[in-house]
Structures are given as structure tokens and as C-alpha cells.
Design a protein around this motif. Sequence first.
Motif, short mmCIF file in Angstrom:
data_model
loop_
_atom_site.label_atom_id
_atom_site.label_comp_id
_atom_site.label_asym_id
_atom_site.label_seq_id
_atom_site.Cartn_x
_atom_site.Cartn_y
_atom_site.Cartn_z
N VAL A 184 -84.26 -61.53 15.46
CA VAL A 184 -84.18 -60.32 16.29
C VAL A 184 -84.08 -59.08 15.41
N LYS A 185 -83.28 -59.15 14.35
CA LYS A 185 -83.16 -58.01 13.44
C LYS A 185 -84.52 -57.67 12.82
N LEU A 204 -78.44 -57.26 23.03
CA LEU A 204 -79.30 -56.40 22.22
C LEU A 204 -79.28 -55.01 22.84
N LEU A 205 -78.70 -54.06 22.14
CA LEU A 205 -78.59 -52.68 22.62
C LEU A 205 -79.77 -51.88 22.10
N LEU A 206 -80.59 -51.39 23.03
CA LEU A 206 -81.81 -50.65 22.69
C LEU A 206 -81.57 -49.17 23.01
N VAL A 217 -91.06 -54.56 24.59
CA VAL A 217 -90.32 -55.09 23.45
C VAL A 217 -89.77 -56.49 23.70
N LEU A 218 -89.12 -56.71 24.83
CA LEU A 218 -88.41 -57.97 25.06
C LEU A 218 -89.32 -59.19 25.12
N PRO A 219 -90.47 -59.14 25.77
CA PRO A 219 -91.35 -60.33 25.74
C PRO A 219 -91.79 -60.68 24.32
N LYS A 220 -92.01 -59.68 23.49
CA LYS A 220 -92.40 -59.95 22.10
C LYS A 220 -91.26 -60.65 21.36
N ILE A 240 -83.00 -64.22 29.65
CA ILE A 240 -82.71 -62.85 29.25
C ILE A 240 -82.60 -61.94 30.48
N GLY A 241 -81.56 -61.15 30.52
CA GLY A 241 -81.42 -60.11 31.53
C GLY A 241 -81.46 -58.75 30.86
N VAL A 242 -82.22 -57.84 31.43
CA VAL A 242 -82.40 -56.52 30.82
C VAL A 242 -82.07 -55.43 31.83
#
Length: 281
Positions: A184-185, A204-206, A217-220, A240-242
Amino acid sequence: MNLQLPFEKLSKLFYVTVGFVLIGIIGTLDFLTGYELSFSVFYVIPIFLVTWFAGRKLGIMTSIVSAFVWFVADIVAAHPYSHALIPVWNSLIRLTFFLVITYLFSSLKNSTEREKELSRKDYLTGAANSRFFYKLAQMEIDRFQRYAHPFSLAFIDLDNFKFVNDQFGHAVGDQVLRTVVSSVKKHSRKTDTIARLGGDEFALLLSETNQESARIVLPKIQDMLLEEMRQNNWPITFSIGVLTCNATPLTTDELVKMTDDLMYSVKKSSKNAIKYASYAG
């Protein structure tokens, strides 16, 4: 993401300039007051300032300049010595003292920075720990209140993680967690923060990310993580929850709960999917 106090953001040139100005002032006072009054301890101030905020190399340079200025002040003051080499010897002793002080200040700074970094990180994965995450989340809420820039928070849960732990052992489970964080990083911005909030739950804080950008971003990231799992033959997927905030939640706890609920709704249904939502107040 780094948290810095205002004075830590100033450039190295600023601290070197201030340090050299202080050395000049101290050297002038040393000369004007003569050899009967010593200002040696005050040279430690610019040495500390430069070493702490600009680094050891510049601290060493400041120590050399301080010793030289003190030597010049002694010579110009025309203090009588029994031998011509005594001022040189004294200056070498002072320089040695200044260099030792520089080393001690530098070592203390490095130790302080390491302790600060460790207090912010999860010891196993290198992700931010929950305490540091909550600080960053509050900063993001505060930033929104000032600039009205949306931000997004993703909760990532590892499906079948318990099975991997039971089947392959905890050492492999630990490697899975480290792989998730490093991946992820690698595929997120430096301004984004991955944090470990539980055994196999990550946030993950965007920062300054609207839902449209989050949907890119998240699907990638999910695809990349799934590929890492396949390559290692780990039967793990990701729920994943966004949540994108177009208004500010009342508290960080509220923010976390809403995103957590989104993730669990995925977990309870199909798993290995992403669910998006927006918070508008």
C-alpha cells in the motif's frame, strides 16, 4: 505524513545564519570584556542550535568556527602568555570540547527522533499505529473545517486471515501483514497514511481526495494486493469500505465508525469488494 512544529520547518540555512550571527556577537563580547571574563559557555548555544536543527556536519562546522572566533578574540585582546603556542593549544582544547558537545547533541537528536518514530508506528508492520492515526484523522477534519477540501478514509480488512494463521502459522501471517503495508505504501502518495488499527484491519487516510478520485485509487490498490496474495499463494482477499467526507464528522470516532460499518457490510455480504459512501453532514 509528518507532524512538525513550526520552528522545525525552517530551513537549515536559517539556523546556520542565526548560529553564525550568535557566534559573531559572542566573539565581539569576548573581545570587548577582555580575558578576565569568559564567554565560553555561550558558544554552546549556536552549536546546539545548528546541530539540532541543521545536522551534525553543519554542527561540526559551527564548532570549528566557534573555536576559531574564540582564538581570534584571544589574540586580538593581546593577553600575555608565557609561550606563543599556548593560545593554539587552548584553541585545540576548546575545539575538542565543542566537537564532543556536537556529537552528544547529534546523538541525542537521533535518539529522540527514533523514539518519536517508534511511538507512531506499529512495531510489526511499520504502519502508523492507532494513536498516531487518530491524530492525523483529527488534523484532516481540522483541515476540512478551514479549507473545505474533501478527504477519504478506507477501511481494509483481510478476508480469510485467520485461516492463513491457522494453516501456515503466525510467522506467515505476520509476513502477510507486512506485505500488505509495504504494498500500500508503494502504491499510494506520500501524503496518504496507512495505519494498522487491529489484528488484520487497516485504515488508509487519503488527504484531499474526493470520491471520484477514491474510486480510481482504491480498485488499483485492491488489485495490487490481490496480485501479491496470488504470487505468494496466500488465499486472502480484501473487504474495503470507503467514506468520503464532504462535511466534517463531529469526532474522529464517528468517522472511524461510519467507515468501519461500510467495511463490515462488505464483509457480511460478498467479501472481496469495495463499498463507497459519502458523508455530507
